[in-house]
Design a protein around this motif. Structure first.
Motif, PDB file in Angstrom:
ATOM      1  N   GLU B  27       0.934  -1.276  -0.078  1.00  0.00           N
ATOM      2  CA  GLU B  27      -0.028  -0.013   0.078  1.00  0.00           C
ATOM      3  C   GLU B  27       0.829   1.312   0.010  1.00  0.00           C
ATOM      4  O   GLU B  27       0.922   2.109  -0.689  1.00  0.00           O
ATOM      5  CB  GLU B  27      -0.809  -0.127   1.374  1.00  0.00           C
ATOM      6  CG  GLU B  27      -1.958   1.003   1.188  1.00  0.00           C
ATOM      7  CD  GLU B  27      -2.773   0.596   2.841  1.00  0.00           C
ATOM      8  OE1 GLU B  27      -2.715  -0.345   3.131  1.00  0.00           O
ATOM      9  OE2 GLU B  27      -3.076   1.687   3.413  1.00  0.00           O
ATOM     10  N   TYR B  30       2.964   1.515  -3.197  1.00  0.00           N
ATOM     11  CA  TYR B  30       1.862   1.792  -4.361  1.00  0.00           C
ATOM     12  C   TYR B  30       1.414   3.478  -4.349  1.00  0.00           C
ATOM     13  O   TYR B  30       1.605   4.228  -5.333  1.00  0.00           O
ATOM     14  CB  TYR B  30       0.673   1.094  -4.410  1.00  0.00           C
ATOM     15  CG  TYR B  30      -0.191   1.319  -5.504  1.00  0.00           C
ATOM     16  CD1 TYR B  30       0.335   1.416  -6.683  1.00  0.00           C
ATOM     17  CD2 TYR B  30      -1.456   1.963  -5.443  1.00  0.00           C
ATOM     18  CE1 TYR B  30      -0.310   1.860  -7.862  1.00  0.00           C
ATOM     19  CE2 TYR B  30      -2.305   2.535  -6.408  1.00  0.00           C
ATOM     20  CZ  TYR B  30      -1.571   2.316  -7.730  1.00  0.00           C
ATOM     21  OH  TYR B  30      -2.297   2.611  -8.943  1.00  0.00           O
ATOM     22  N   ASN B  31       1.118   3.880  -3.115  1.00  0.00           N
ATOM     23  CA  ASN B  31       0.730   5.394  -3.003  1.00  0.00           C
ATOM     24  C   ASN B  31       2.061   6.162  -3.192  1.00  0.00           C
ATOM     25  O   ASN B  31       1.913   7.179  -3.716  1.00  0.00           O
ATOM     26  CB  ASN B  31       0.357   5.520  -1.552  1.00  0.00           C
ATOM     27  CG  ASN B  31      -1.203   5.053  -1.589  1.00  0.00           C
ATOM     28  OD1 ASN B  31      -1.790   5.123  -2.332  1.00  0.00           O
ATOM     29  ND2 ASN B  31      -1.494   4.472  -0.297  1.00  0.00           N
ATOM     30  N   LYS B  34       2.678   5.713  -7.439  1.00  0.00           N
ATOM     31  CA  LYS B  34       1.680   5.694  -8.432  1.00  0.00           C
ATOM     32  C   LYS B  34       1.585   7.051  -9.353  1.00  0.00           C
ATOM     33  O   LYS B  34       1.234   7.052 -10.384  1.00  0.00           O
ATOM     34  CB  LYS B  34       0.272   5.392  -7.943  1.00  0.00           C
ATOM     35  CG  LYS B  34      -0.373   6.279  -7.052  1.00  0.00           C
ATOM     36  CD  LYS B  34      -1.732   6.106  -6.746  1.00  0.00           C
ATOM     37  CE  LYS B  34      -2.295   7.007  -5.651  1.00  0.00           C
ATOM     38  NZ  LYS B  34      -3.669   6.508  -5.092  1.00  0.00           N
ATOM     39  N   ASN B  89      -1.340  -4.956 -16.328  1.00  0.00           N
ATOM     40  CA  ASN B  89      -1.362  -5.021 -14.849  1.00  0.00           C
ATOM     41  C   ASN B  89       0.024  -5.595 -14.423  1.00  0.00           C
ATOM     42  O   ASN B  89       0.698  -4.995 -13.547  1.00  0.00           O
ATOM     43  CB  ASN B  89      -2.562  -5.995 -14.509  1.00  0.00           C
ATOM     44  CG  ASN B  89      -2.308  -6.235 -12.910  1.00  0.00           C
ATOM     45  OD1 ASN B  89      -1.888  -5.520 -12.093  1.00  0.00           O
ATOM     46  ND2 ASN B  89      -2.482  -7.716 -12.935  1.00  0.00           N
ATOM     47  N   GLN B  93       2.712  -3.981 -11.903  1.00  0.00           N
ATOM     48  CA  GLN B  93       2.887  -4.434 -10.828  1.00  0.00           C
ATOM     49  C   GLN B  93       4.399  -4.789 -10.533  1.00  0.00           C
ATOM     50  O   GLN B  93       4.906  -4.634  -9.360  1.00  0.00           O
ATOM     51  CB  GLN B  93       2.026  -5.794 -10.542  1.00  0.00           C
ATOM     52  CG  GLN B  93       0.554  -5.355  -9.994  1.00  0.00           C
ATOM     53  CD  GLN B  93       0.077  -6.321  -9.294  1.00  0.00           C
ATOM     54  OE1 GLN B  93       0.628  -6.942  -8.269  1.00  0.00           O
ATOM     55  NE2 GLN B  93      -1.232  -6.939  -9.709  1.00  0.00           N
ATOM     56  N   PRO B 195      -4.096  -2.785  -1.537  1.00  0.00           N
ATOM     57  CA  PRO B 195      -4.839  -1.727  -2.703  1.00  0.00           C
ATOM     58  C   PRO B 195      -4.774  -2.880  -3.904  1.00  0.00           C
ATOM     59  O   PRO B 195      -4.882  -1.931  -4.908  1.00  0.00           O
ATOM     60  CB  PRO B 195      -3.413  -1.032  -2.642  1.00  0.00           C
ATOM     61  CG  PRO B 195      -2.354  -1.956  -2.272  1.00  0.00           C
ATOM     62  CD  PRO B 195      -2.869  -2.845  -1.164  1.00  0.00           C
ATOM     63  N   TYR B 196      -4.945  -3.990  -3.896  1.00  0.00           N
ATOM     64  CA  TYR B 196      -4.877  -4.601  -5.297  1.00  0.00           C
ATOM     65  C   TYR B 196      -6.082  -4.150  -6.238  1.00  0.00           C
ATOM     66  O   TYR B 196      -5.923  -3.931  -7.336  1.00  0.00           O
ATOM     67  CB  TYR B 196      -5.027  -6.171  -5.096  1.00  0.00           C
ATOM     68  CG  TYR B 196      -3.423  -6.716  -4.564  1.00  0.00           C
ATOM     69  CD1 TYR B 196      -2.457  -7.033  -5.614  1.00  0.00           C
ATOM     70  CD2 TYR B 196      -3.369  -7.042  -3.423  1.00  0.00           C
ATOM     71  CE1 TYR B 196      -1.341  -7.449  -5.375  1.00  0.00           C
ATOM     72  CE2 TYR B 196      -1.970  -7.597  -3.055  1.00  0.00           C
ATOM     73  CZ  TYR B 196      -1.230  -7.748  -3.979  1.00  0.00           C
ATOM     74  OH  TYR B 196       0.035  -8.360  -3.829  1.00  0.00           O
ATOM     75  N   MET B 199      -5.239  -0.867  -7.240  1.00  0.00           N
ATOM     76  CA  MET B 199      -4.009  -0.762  -8.090  1.00  0.00           C
ATOM     77  C   MET B 199      -4.238  -1.462  -9.376  1.00  0.00           C
ATOM     78  O   MET B 199      -3.729  -0.917 -10.423  1.00  0.00           O
ATOM     79  CB  MET B 199      -2.787  -1.682  -7.226  1.00  0.00           C
ATOM     80  CG  MET B 199      -1.605  -1.638  -8.015  1.00  0.00           C
ATOM     81  SD  MET B 199      -0.241  -2.203  -7.026  1.00  0.00           S
ATOM     82  CE  MET B 199      -0.711  -3.970  -6.526  1.00  0.00           C
ATOM     83  N   ASP B 202      -6.019   0.704 -12.007  1.00  0.00           N
ATOM     84  CA  ASP B 202      -5.026   1.781 -12.171  1.00  0.00           C
ATOM     85  C   ASP B 202      -4.259   1.499 -13.237  1.00  0.00           C
ATOM     86  O   ASP B 202      -4.084   2.171 -14.203  1.00  0.00           O
ATOM     87  CB  ASP B 202      -4.375   2.494 -10.904  1.00  0.00           C
ATOM     88  CG  ASP B 202      -5.555   3.351 -10.289  1.00  0.00           C
ATOM     89  OD1 ASP B 202      -6.678   3.439 -10.663  1.00  0.00           O
ATOM     90  OD2 ASP B 202      -5.004   3.480  -9.213  1.00  0.00           O
TER      91      ASP B 202
END
Lengths: 256, 395
Positions: B27, B30-31, B34, B89, B93, B195-196, B199, B202
């Motif tokens: 999380e 990713y934050n 992103k 994706n 990832q 967050p999958y 994420m 996104d």
């Protein structure tokens, strides 16, 4: 007073460690489960954890996964398990804890479930897929009915150990990944961090079956959770397991 | 009530304690990345040079004429490298996993599209890869199994349950819990714990962003309807996301009805399921009265899953998207129809979207436009469709 608190108070006064044993309810049938639970209490178990079978137990090792399948294919469900517990409660006043996946509670109805826990004499619930941060899913109902939600901690909990340990009730379920032996388990720091912060007793699940090894780990905490050794006996002996479970429980009690 | 990672009442982080820290770590990472210009530039470069983006928006003229309804466009995700939208994706990832310093990647796969995409990008980025696949799927998608091994990945066949996607995910969770410190779990759909779902969406939303730009360029207006197939729901979330705020754009998800949503041999989760908590999320699941997850069935290994991503559950509950159930037979007919009409063999998953579209197109007017997301190509499904039709071909 919750039976779990009472149990640990008595153990502390006697200078003893808690022996907590696990069995999957309905494996191979609920009649055998009931006999096994009473026998384990009789031979020295302080708390029994009853596993409610789930179709997809993502946090469980292979032997408990297999036990869940055996139980479900025999037609076990939560209503039947609660009935069995009602019956067990007429015969013992020792603490009973359910280990179950959150979906089996949610779909049954969270409020109804915790109301019945109080009615039937279930003292705590361990939910392997409900982490501390999602506890609001059940906490209101559990608190209202005096049923403890047992927090789980693992070495991988890292920075969350202090916060969770200090906000726990009943006992803390400390998971020690298998691999090391009891003499140098490598989890001393983890267990010490829990000990320093714990708001209640803590017990360790080290996935050992050997009573002597269990005894060594128990020395580091307030109690020992034995899982899945009893399930393995059930797998081997089925409906004839009870005498073997009795013998094994007595050996554990002696070692603790 | 915890509000982290929710879509309405759905979503959340219902995972075992052993993986909770890893979820938090992800999380945080990713934050951090992103909106990082460097990360976005690297990903855009990979999308363009490696995956072959943007994918084409193709005007299906023959199909349009044949059906006599609205104008039909196909979003050609099947033309991406590795043959499906899954690469979008996985590139995102695994670029993130590399930034996090993870060396070992695990993934689950149903049809093998996500597994192949993961094995491919692991080869590209020099990462160790292990893919979990249900034993039933290993059998019906043997070509993709070989493909993954060729790319240097381990493929573990999972025997438990029905030997399908759900069981592969269970095993991937076990592996993740046991190897949490060095392993990154690359989930293939908009599901699992926060967050999958956010994420993965996104990383897939580029589908609808491109669609909007391409539509404006070709037609000067937005489509009236977008149709995509839904298993976990990643290609559909990608195809829907940029249009959610445009209420005039109808969004339709096609679920796998198997032998029919009124039978037990189905995977039509939204049509037939109810709210539950499983695989890290509160969402809609096929389950019994005691919350035991139902064994599901579909001809499509990629849609053969008893749940759906939480954002779809929310879009359904809010009435923003419609979800319809498509049977095996309807999907196979659509598979054959698109092959013969446009010379495009769609994945059997995508054929569910085509089948749903075939029902809707004649009800729309000539000045309206539909886009069907062709999420993958159908080479992998030819053998199984032949067998379904009773034709013997060498596997």
């Amino acid at each position: 007073m919750n039976r779990i608190d009472k149990c640990f108070e008595e153990l502390k006064a006697q200078g003893r460690k808690a022996l907590i044993t696990f069995v999957t309810a309905g494996d191979p049938d609920l009649e055998t489960t009931e006999k096994a639970v009473l026998e384990m209490f009789d031979k020295g178990a302080d708390i029994v954890e009853l596993g409610v079978p789930f179709s997809d137990p993502v946090a469980e090792g292979e032997s408990i996964q297999r036990a869940s399948i055996r139980s479900l294919s025999g037609g076990t469900n939560l209503v039947k398990i609660l009935d069995m517990i009602k019956n067990i409660r007429t015969k013992t006043d020792k603490p009973l804890v359910l280990m179950m996946y959150i979906n089996t509670i949610f779909v049954y109805g969270t409020e109804k479930f915790f109301t019945q826990c109080a009615e039937y004499g279930i003292d705590g619930v361990i939910m392997p897929d409900l982490p501390y941060e999602e506890r609001d899913e059940v906490l209101e109902y559990a608190d209202r009915h005096g049923v403890y939600t047992i927090n789980i901690l693992a070495p991988a909990s890292h920075g969350r150990i202090k916060k969770i340990a200090s906000d726990s009730k009943g006992f803390i379920y400390s998971v020690l990944p298998a691999g090391n032996d009891a003499d140098s388990c490598g989890y001393e720091d983890f267990l010490n961090t829990i000990k320093e912060n714990a708001s209640c007793p803590f017990a360790a699940d080290f996935a050992v079956s050997d009573p002597e090894q269990a005894g060594k780990i128990a020395a580091l905490c307030d109690g020992m959770i034995i899982s899945p050794a009893v399930v393995d006996i059930m797998e081997k002996h089925g409906r004839d397991s009870v005498p073997f479970i009795a013998e094994y429980t007595a050996a554990l009690r002696k070692a603790l | 009530m915890s509000k982290i990672g929710r879509f309405g009442e759905f979503g959340g982080q219902y995972v075992p304690e052993t993986v909770m820290n890893a979820v938090h770590e992800l999380e945080e990472a990713y934050n951090k990345y992103k909106d990082d210009p460097q990360f976005k530039a690297e990903l855009t470069q990979l999308y363009k040079d490696y995956a072959g983006r943007p994918s084409m928006l193709y005007y299906a003229e023959k199909m349009t004429e044949d059906l006599g309804g609205c104008k039909v466009y196909l979003k050609r995700e099947d033309l991406n490298h590795t043959g499906s939208h899954k690469i979008n994706n996985v590139l995102g990832q695994l670029l993130l996993a590399k930034k996090m310093g993870k060396k070992r990647i695990i993934a689950e796969t149903g049809a093998g599209q996500h597994g192949v995409a993961t094995a491919t990008v692991c080869a590209l980025m020099g990462l160790e890869c292990c893919v979990y696949m249900g034993s039933t799927d290993v059998e019906r998608q043997s070509l993709n199994v070989y493909r993954m091994r060729l790319l240097g990945s381990d493929v573990v066949s999972v025997d438990s349950g029905t030997g399908t996607l759900k069981d592969a995910i269970n095993e991937a969770f076990h592996d993740w819990a046991a190897n949490i410190e060095n392993t990154y779990y690359c989930i293939g759909s908009v599901m699992g714990p926060y967050p999958y779902p956010q994420m993965v969406r996104d990383f897939q939303k580029i589908i609808s962003e491109e669609m909007r730009a391409q539509m404006m360029e070709k037609e000067g207006k937005l489509p009236d309807c977008v149709v995509a197939c839904v298993g976990g729901g990643s290609n559909a979330m990608g195809a829907f996301y940029d249009f959610i705020g445009d209420e005039q754009v109808r969004l339709v998800g096609a679920e796998a009805g198997g032998l029919g949503a009124d039978t037990d041999e189905t995977a039509a989760t939204i049509t037939k399921g109810s709210t539950g908590i499983f695989h890290g999320m509160k969402s809609i699941f096929l389950q019994d009265e005691f919350g035991q997850i139902a064994p599901v069935y579909s001809i499509s290994a990629g849609l053969d899953y008893p749940g759906v991503g939480p954002e779809h559950a929310d879009l359904h509950t809010r009435g923003r998207a419609d979800y319809v159930s498509i049977t095996d037979e309807e999907a196979v007919c659509a598979f054959e129809y698109l092959s013969k009409t446009e010379g495009i063999i769609p994945a059997i998953e995508s054929a569910h979207a085509v089948a749903a579209a075939l029902k809707i197109i004649p009800t729309m007017s000539k000045d309206q436009i539909m886009v069907i997301n062709i999420s993958g190509r159908g080479d992998k499904d030819v053998y199984q469709v032949a067998r379904y039709r009773g034709v013997e071909v060498q596997n």
